[in-house]
Design an enzyme around this catalytic site. Structure first.
Site: not given
Length: 295
Positions: A6, A69-71, A206-207
């Site tokens: 992340d 991590c979504n991004t 978003c985490t």
């Protein structure tokens, strides 16, 4: 041994869920605190940083790395899987993201199904997605959700400063003001677009955001269900490992295996901030990533 990557602290919400579900699996967590946050960076920068993080975890002994991590998932996962891994030295390794299990759970449709099915094709719920600017700009969530539920009304709300405020340990009142602003904007926009429909679900995409979930609970309507991404990722990993037990094989020397979970950072040696401790229950200390820390 499974790796988690992340941009900073946010992926610890995924780690906590995985540790609870899989207490016997050792994890290595790498937080790129030295370059956080990712949400405002260019796609190329995110890809290169993510590739470096994944390769570092491979070198540490992880056969499977989860982009917590979504991004990073939205920008880099597919390119890493399709372009980088096949021609690299890392045969027998894999990298997976966290958007697929989120979409599966939000649509109640397996990732492999890409056409609307009954009854999901008739689902016309309103879903609010709170995410970083870069995740929103990829449109990966609306694209994948609408493949499965074309009638769902999805509103993406970018939150450009929230992950950074969490990462920088901003005061409570600053974090609260940001959450209130983003939620108020999303609700106002949703009402203007769909005045006769209420938001059924909010996805914290978003985490980092589960670390301030209580603030979202304050400002979202009581009837809006907040989607718990870490739990969904744990569900998905359980299914994945049943189908791919190869990734559970130990690749570490016995001495390192005994150390179980380890936490690495590209930044300074840090411990988690106090305000995160109700969510991240372990007393975690990060070690600086260096060549000496790799197997």
């Amino acid at each position: 041994m499974i790796g988690l990557f992340d941009s900073g602290f946010g992926g610890l919400t995924i780690y906590q869920a995985l540790k609870s579900r899989f207490p016997d699996i050792p994890f290595v967590y790498l937080g790129d605190h030295g370059n956080a946050p990712y949400g405002n960076k260019s796609s190329q920068d995110i890809y290169e940083l993510t590739q470096f993080g994944v390769e570092s975890l491979f070198r540490y002994g992880c056969r499977l790395v989860i982009l917590a991590c979504n991004t990073a998932t939205a920008v880099a996962a597919r390119k890493l899987q399709q372009d980088w891994l096949p021609g690299s030295e890392w045969s027998g390794h894999n990298v997976v993201g966290i958007i697929a299990p989120t979409v599966e759970a939000a649509t109640q449709t397996p990732w492999s199904i890409k056409t609307p099915q009954y009854p999901q094709k008739n689902n016309d719920d309103v879903i609010l997605l709170f995410a970083t600017q870069r995740t929103v700009s990829t449109d990966v969530y609306p694209e994948e959700i609408h493949k499965r539920c074309p009638r769902v009304r999805l509103l993406q709300q970018d939150c450009p400063h929230l992950a950074g405020a969490i990462e920088d340990m901003a005061p409570q009142h600053e974090r609260e003001a940001l959450v209130k602003s983003y939620v108020d904007t999303a609700l106002k926009t949703a009402f203007e677009k769909w005045p006769h429909h209420t938001p059924h679900t909010a996805i914290l995409g978003c985490t980092h955001y589960p670390l301030v979930r209580t603030l979202f609970e304050v400002y979202l309507p009581d009837y809006t269900r907040i989607f718990c991404q870490p739990t969904r990722v744990a569900d998905s990993l359980e299914d994945y490992l049943e189908r791919h037990p190869y990734y559970l094989k130990n690749t570490l020397p016995d001495a390192l295996e005994q150390q179980r979970c380890r936490f690495l950072t590209t930044g300074k040696t840090v411990s988690i901030p106090k305000f995160m401790q109700p969510v991240i229950q372990d007393n975690i200390i990060f070690q600086k990533l260096s060549p000496e820390s790799l197997v």
